[in-house]
Design a protein around this motif. Sequence first.
Motif, PDB file in Angstrom:
ATOM      1  N   THR A 176       0.847  -1.183   0.000  1.00 21.73           N
ATOM      2  CA  THR A 176       0.000   0.000   0.000  1.00 21.73           C
ATOM      3  C   THR A 176       0.886   1.238   0.000  1.00 21.73           C
ATOM      4  N   HIS A 177       0.570   2.186  -0.870  1.00 21.54           N
ATOM      5  CA  HIS A 177       1.353   3.412  -0.973  1.00 21.54           C
ATOM      6  C   HIS A 177       0.453   4.604  -0.637  1.00 21.54           C
ATOM      7  N   TYR A 178       0.968   5.449   0.233  1.00 23.72           N
ATOM      8  CA  TYR A 178       0.259   6.665   0.615  1.00 23.72           C
ATOM      9  C   TYR A 178       0.999   7.861   0.010  1.00 23.72           C
ATOM     10  N   TYR A 179       0.248   8.690  -0.719  1.00 22.91           N
ATOM     11  CA  TYR A 179       0.842   9.831  -1.403  1.00 22.91           C
ATOM     12  C   TYR A 179       0.339  11.125  -0.783  1.00 22.91           C
ATOM     13  N   TYR A 180       1.282  12.031  -0.502  1.00 24.09           N
ATOM     14  CA  TYR A 180       0.956  13.324   0.082  1.00 24.09           C
ATOM     15  C   TYR A 180       1.576  14.422  -0.778  1.00 24.09           C
ATOM     16  N   LEU A 181       0.755  15.372  -1.154  1.00 23.67           N
ATOM     17  CA  LEU A 181       1.220  16.458  -2.019  1.00 23.67           C
ATOM     18  C   LEU A 181       2.299  17.282  -1.319  1.00 23.67           C
ATOM     19  N   ASP A 182       3.395  17.491  -2.029  1.00 24.39           N
ATOM     20  CA  ASP A 182       4.471  18.355  -1.537  1.00 24.39           C
ATOM     21  C   ASP A 182       4.278  19.734  -2.157  1.00 24.39           C
TER      22      ASP A 182
END
Length: 589
Positions: free
Chosen positions: A125-131
């Motif tokens: 599972t990959h969690y992506y957070y906007l930089d």
Amino acid sequence: MPHRSSKMILKTTRKYMNSCYVVLGVIIAALGSICLVFARPFIERFIDYNLQLRPNAEITKMWSHPDVNVSIDFYFFNWTNSEEFYYMKTKPKVNQIGPISYTEVPVKKIFKWHPENNTMDYGKTHYYYLDEKRTVVSLNDTLISINALMAAAASKSRNWAYLKRTLIDMALKFYKNGAIWKRTVDEFFFKGFNDDIVNLLAVLPTSMRTSLGLFMPWDRIGYAYARNATSEFLGKHSIHTGVGDIDRLGELMLWKGKNYSEAFSEGCNAVHGSPGEFQRTHLKKHESIDYFFTDFCRALKMDYLDEVYIDGIRGYRYIISPSVFDNGTLYPESKCYCNGECVPYGVFNITSCYFGLPVLVSKPHFLGADPYYAQQVEGMEPNKTWHETLITLEPRTGLMIEIKGRLQLNIYVRPTSHIISFPTKRKMAFPVVWFDMYAGISKDSARILSMVQNAPFYANIMGLCLMLLGIVIACWQPCRDMWNRRSVQHMEINRLNHDDDYDEEMDHVDVNLKSGTIGKQVGRKILSRENLFGLRSNFPSLVYITTHPRRSLPIIISHLDGDEEAWKSCLEDEMRQQSELALDEGSSS
């Protein structure tokens, strides 16, 4: 029981101490030899054991929640002259927009252990957070690209029977988007968007959907849709834990419960290689490795490039093999990856893996590809420094040090005349987006990996140091005693005033070198502190003492309240006893 003087006790103690030095030196040297011979195999076994994946093991915890810094930058090709798509004399013009940066947090969930064959099932599972600091555009900015669904429908139906083609053409007449997708940044990636073709696929008969080859598992579409905070897209993995055979650590055994990929034909559909977390141990230079990319439903071969150092860690660097981007032209074994139609070198087809969308994967800006691709579109600026994929691994453990993954997604557009709403004569790979994924281990992990890599070397150095130290300790005191025994004990006066008083004194001092004896009266004159230091004030500092013609030892004598003990220490055992008797008789008289 004879009385033993303190001097004799001191002499005996010195002998025992000499023996202790020898024994201690031998023991230390032996420890050094053992360290040299056995430390490296012990360290190797220790490393191999701690690399194996086991329930509750430390390596398992680190693997499931890796201490890595992962970021992914998207660069979108915004189509600036989309209104001229059907004019063949005008090339599509694209402008690179980005980066659109995200921080990625990878997590793995273990489903089941299989001790009977030393494998383990898990999901990623990959969690992506906007930089926001590194992102140069707003997620609400509008971008334009080719309509991948329309290109897919036109491409898939071009070989259908007339009746079926007519039906799909009639259905697409009511489709308003045409050849263009005009959506926001967020919709093109993780948020996704609704599309009438997706809704149409839901109502088509199963036989027609199967013939069309388009399978949309969701009601929305986006190039990164359904990848954030879910493991559904990547599927279940089964890997070898390394128990019983460390060389198979991390080897992918099954993907989605099968040992083959349904996206490709036999010969190219084998599930093998590493899914990315581990690579085989004891890597060798100039040998290739394999990574299985679930996004592409296939393994990619990586060729050895060079040796580099990152954060003090020696690593082997790899690039994607040229055979990956070939379709049988240069490497015949790659022909089974054509996916129905072999195209020029520089791309590989993942249409069957990407829900039927005609997606071609290349290096960014068609780096290293056949010039044909870049000639079909304006705006390509390939740069090897920025667009090459590089993977760096620690060769002993096979662990990842750094990854720079750079690949580009293109929509394969082919000529079609049966779809009135998409009447194009172009045949091209339309660039849509490329990504730059960076992953590197943390400083703490780098220090641990550096210690693991250098542990055998440190063990060898420690063994050599112990051996040298032991030899020095064992030989130091015996060599010192040997040197002292070979010392010449002859007293010779170099500088004296030749006056009558001094000559009279020297007449009484006669040391016979050949006889090796000293008379009592001479001994009293020489060994008596009062007679020795009672000479004239210009008595020389440099004195030679000898008991054998072949031996000589310079001794510096200064008037330090001269102690006869210092004088006697310069004599050998027999002479020391004679000097003690001479001093005793002198004191008694």
